[in-house]
Every structure is written in structure tokens, then in C-alpha cells.
Design a protein around this motif. Structure first.
Motif, PDB file in Angstrom:
ATOM      1  N   PRO A  95       0.813  -1.187   0.064  1.00 33.87           N
ATOM      2  CA  PRO A  95       0.092   0.083   0.006  1.00 33.87           C
ATOM      3  C   PRO A  95       0.757   1.149   0.047  1.00 33.87           C
ATOM      4  O   PRO A  95       1.946   1.299   0.500  1.00 33.87           O
ATOM      5  CB  PRO A  95      -0.803  -0.076   1.268  1.00 33.87           C
ATOM      6  CG  PRO A  95      -0.841  -1.549   1.519  1.00 33.87           C
ATOM      7  CD  PRO A  95       0.472  -2.000   1.132  1.00 33.87           C
ATOM      8  N   ILE A  96       0.306   2.394  -0.677  1.00 33.45           N
ATOM      9  CA  ILE A  96       1.293   3.494  -0.848  1.00 33.45           C
ATOM     10  C   ILE A  96       1.602   4.061   0.380  1.00 33.45           C
ATOM     11  O   ILE A  96       2.890   4.375   0.783  1.00 33.45           O
ATOM     12  CB  ILE A  96       0.472   4.696  -1.613  1.00 33.45           C
ATOM     13  CG1 ILE A  96       0.177   4.136  -3.016  1.00 33.45           C
ATOM     14  CG2 ILE A  96       1.087   6.129  -1.518  1.00 33.45           C
ATOM     15  CD1 ILE A  96      -0.674   4.877  -3.912  1.00 33.45           C
ATOM     16  N   GLU A  97       0.762   4.004   1.503  1.00 40.00           N
ATOM     17  CA  GLU A  97       1.336   4.597   2.838  1.00 40.00           C
ATOM     18  C   GLU A  97       2.245   3.680   3.486  1.00 40.00           C
ATOM     19  O   GLU A  97       3.168   4.277   4.089  1.00 40.00           O
ATOM     20  CB  GLU A  97       0.006   4.925   3.722  1.00 40.00           C
ATOM     21  CG  GLU A  97      -0.682   3.744   4.034  1.00 40.00           C
ATOM     22  CD  GLU A  97      -1.741   2.985   3.070  1.00 40.00           C
ATOM     23  OE1 GLU A  97      -2.303   1.960   3.180  1.00 40.00           O
ATOM     24  OE2 GLU A  97      -1.801   3.692   1.974  1.00 40.00           O
ATOM     25  N   GLY A 106       6.321   4.822   3.933  1.00 42.14           N
ATOM     26  CA  GLY A 106       6.748   4.926   5.394  1.00 42.14           C
ATOM     27  C   GLY A 106       8.219   4.368   5.458  1.00 42.14           C
ATOM     28  O   GLY A 106       9.201   4.537   5.980  1.00 42.14           O
ATOM     29  N   LEU A 107       8.314   3.090   4.481  1.00 39.57           N
ATOM     30  CA  LEU A 107       9.703   2.281   4.391  1.00 39.57           C
ATOM     31  C   LEU A 107      10.577   3.319   3.779  1.00 39.57           C
ATOM     32  O   LEU A 107      11.742   3.136   4.196  1.00 39.57           O
ATOM     33  CB  LEU A 107       9.212   0.940   3.824  1.00 39.57           C
ATOM     34  CG  LEU A 107       8.451   0.154   4.407  1.00 39.57           C
ATOM     35  CD1 LEU A 107       8.123  -1.084   3.778  1.00 39.57           C
ATOM     36  CD2 LEU A 107       9.385  -0.235   5.802  1.00 39.57           C
ATOM     37  N   PRO A 110      10.642  -0.111  -2.255  1.00 39.04           N
ATOM     38  CA  PRO A 110      10.529  -1.555  -1.605  1.00 39.04           C
ATOM     39  C   PRO A 110       9.989  -2.124  -2.937  1.00 39.04           C
ATOM     40  O   PRO A 110       9.040  -1.669  -3.526  1.00 39.04           O
ATOM     41  CB  PRO A 110       9.480  -1.257  -0.724  1.00 39.04           C
ATOM     42  CG  PRO A 110       9.613   0.005  -0.229  1.00 39.04           C
ATOM     43  CD  PRO A 110       9.992   0.858  -1.273  1.00 39.04           C
ATOM     44  N   GLU A 111      10.328  -3.428  -3.376  1.00 39.25           N
ATOM     45  CA  GLU A 111       9.741  -4.274  -4.179  1.00 39.25           C
ATOM     46  C   GLU A 111       9.131  -5.641  -3.588  1.00 39.25           C
ATOM     47  O   GLU A 111       9.558  -6.160  -2.596  1.00 39.25           O
ATOM     48  CB  GLU A 111      10.961  -4.800  -5.057  1.00 39.25           C
ATOM     49  CG  GLU A 111      11.868  -3.946  -5.687  1.00 39.25           C
ATOM     50  CD  GLU A 111      13.067  -4.500  -6.617  1.00 39.25           C
ATOM     51  OE1 GLU A 111      12.865  -5.535  -7.217  1.00 39.25           O
ATOM     52  OE2 GLU A 111      14.077  -4.000  -6.336  1.00 39.25           O
ATOM     53  N   ALA A 112       8.061  -5.992  -4.092  1.00 41.70           N
ATOM     54  CA  ALA A 112       7.284  -7.306  -3.885  1.00 41.70           C
ATOM     55  C   ALA A 112       7.874  -8.355  -4.665  1.00 41.70           C
ATOM     56  O   ALA A 112       8.071  -7.922  -6.030  1.00 41.70           O
ATOM     57  CB  ALA A 112       6.007  -6.952  -3.955  1.00 41.70           C
ATOM     58  N   ALA A 114       5.570  -6.404   6.645  1.00 37.54           N
ATOM     59  CA  ALA A 114       5.406  -4.944   6.310  1.00 37.54           C
ATOM     60  C   ALA A 114       4.188  -4.504   6.549  1.00 37.54           C
ATOM     61  O   ALA A 114       3.981  -3.048   6.607  1.00 37.54           O
ATOM     62  CB  ALA A 114       5.753  -4.814   4.975  1.00 37.54           C
ATOM     63  N   GLU A 115       3.199  -5.296   6.740  1.00 38.58           N
ATOM     64  CA  GLU A 115       1.787  -4.623   6.802  1.00 38.58           C
ATOM     65  C   GLU A 115       1.367  -4.633   8.401  1.00 38.58           C
ATOM     66  O   GLU A 115       0.358  -4.157   8.589  1.00 38.58           O
ATOM     67  CB  GLU A 115       0.605  -5.302   5.833  1.00 38.58           C
ATOM     68  CG  GLU A 115       0.903  -5.241   4.379  1.00 38.58           C
ATOM     69  CD  GLU A 115       0.226  -6.049   3.347  1.00 38.58           C
ATOM     70  OE1 GLU A 115      -0.963  -6.700   4.101  1.00 38.58           O
ATOM     71  OE2 GLU A 115       0.297  -6.140   2.353  1.00 38.58           O
ATOM     72  N   GLU A 116       2.140  -5.285   9.237  1.00 36.31           N
ATOM     73  CA  GLU A 116       1.800  -5.214  10.622  1.00 36.31           C
ATOM     74  C   GLU A 116       2.079  -3.879  11.198  1.00 36.31           C
ATOM     75  O   GLU A 116       2.960  -2.919  10.915  1.00 36.31           O
ATOM     76  CB  GLU A 116       2.724  -6.417  11.218  1.00 36.31           C
ATOM     77  CG  GLU A 116       2.079  -7.493  10.850  1.00 36.31           C
ATOM     78  CD  GLU A 116       3.038  -8.887  11.925  1.00 36.31           C
ATOM     79  OE1 GLU A 116       3.502  -8.554  12.807  1.00 36.31           O
ATOM     80  OE2 GLU A 116       2.875  -9.948  11.227  1.00 36.31           O
TER      81      GLU A 116
END
Length: 191
Positions: free
Chosen positions: A17-19, A23-24, A54-56, A189-191
Motif C-alpha cells: 500500500p502507498i502509505e 513509510g518504509l 521497496p519491491e514485492a 510489512a503490513e503489521e
């Protein structure tokens, strides 16, 4: 295209997600500013640091190359581990420079000795300290070095994860440029 929208490639894992991504990137940027100073003492040379978004990546594509110095890094409050990897050619140049040798170029990749890994802990320690300082006060968990992992296989370390996130720090020193990679399970990353 506005910052709130972006194209989607169905062949690749979905992006963060963009936010979360921004942040990262902010955390990486703060870490890079700190690292320019943290390695100057043991190295006695100047390094410059840059980030990339960041890359997925899929678990199968997330494997680190064979000759990488890889540390397991735990995050406070998170049950899954992360991996922080440095190419062996950068690791060797750092160790040689710290020992007072003049290094003009990065060598070919090779397996690191146990002595080189011991010295390398200092550099990983400084990087993890910078990550903690860069993330402190803005909601990022504290990072802790746990151990070196000589040949990590992503599918064994992250068996339940189909997607991983890859953060990269590009380090430039007088002997060359290389990328340090930090691999996270997608769920972390989403936690």
C-alpha cells in the motif's frame, strides 16, 4: 498519474500500500543518512548510501545469491524473521578496509571465512543500530541481529509466504558500489 493511483502488473506480486511504501522509504532514507557516519570509524573511508523503492518479490525469486553474508534479523513484536544480506564482495572489501588494507575494487564473489564473518558483525551491528535510530519514534519495531545464516533458502525460511518484500540500500565506497538487501515476509510489512 497521481500518487494515489499507480498501474498494476498482474504478472508480478502486488506492491505494498502507498502509505506503507512511503513509510518504509522514509525509514530507509533516515537509516542512510545515519549510515554515512556509522561506518566511517571502522572503515576510515567515506561511504554514501541511497535507497530504492521497496519491491514485492515472489518467494522463489527472493533467494539471495550463493555468496552472500546473510544475517537473520528479528523485529520486536513480530514472530517471523527477516534477512539482511550483503554480497560477499562488499563484505570482503569492508573487512579488508577495516584491517587497514587498501582496497581499490570489489573482488569476485566467494564464501566468507568465519573470521571475516566475525569482523562483519561490527558492520551489521552499525547498520541495525541505524535502522533502530531511523525507525525510533515513528512506529517501526526494534531490530535485533540474531545470527548469520550461511545459505538461506527463502522457501524454507518463509514457507507460508507467497510474497516477500525487498528493501535495498545501495552503498558506494572508494572500492565500488553494491546493494545490501533486506528481505521481509509480505505480512510483516503490513503489521
Amino acid at each position: 498519474m497521481s500518487e494515489a493511483t499507480r498501474s498494476f502488473d498482474f504478472r508480478n506480486p502486488s506492491r505494498l500500500p502507498i502509505e506503507v511504501e512511503s513509510g518504509l522509504l522514509d525509514w530507509q532514507a533516515r537509516t542512510c543518512r545515519l549510515m554515512s557516519h556509522k561506518w566511517s570509524d571502522p572503515l576510515a573511508v567515506t561511504t554514501s548510501w541511497e535507497t530504492s523503492p521497496p519491491e514485492a518479490v515472489s518467494c522463489a525469486k527472493g533467494d539471495l545469491p550463493e555468496h552472500f553474508a546473510v544475517a537473520r534479523v528479528s523485529l520486536a513484536g513480530v514472530s517471523q524473521t527477516t534477512l539482511l544480506g550483503m554480497p560477499s564482495e562488499l563484505a570482503v572489501a569492508l573487512v579488508q578496509t577495516a584491517l587497514g588494507q587498501s582496497v581499490e575494487a570489489l573482488d569476485e564473489p566467494r564464501e566468507l571465512t568465519s573470521i571475516e564473518l566475525s569482523i562483519l558483525e561490527v558492520f551489521f551491528g552499525h547498520l541495525i543500530d541505524a535502522m533502530n535510530e531511523g525507525g525510533g519514534g515513528v512506529g517501526y519495531p526494534e531490530c535485533t541481529f540474531t545470527q548469520f545464516d550461511p545459505q538461506p533458502l527463502m522457501l524454507q525460511i518463509f514457507p507460508a509466504e507467497s510474497e516477500l518484500n525487498l528493501l535495498q540500500f545501495h552503498v558506494t565506497a572508494p572500492f565500488g558500489t553494491s546493494a545490501i538487501r533486506w528481505v521481509w515476509p509480505g505480512s510483516v510489512a503490513e503489521e
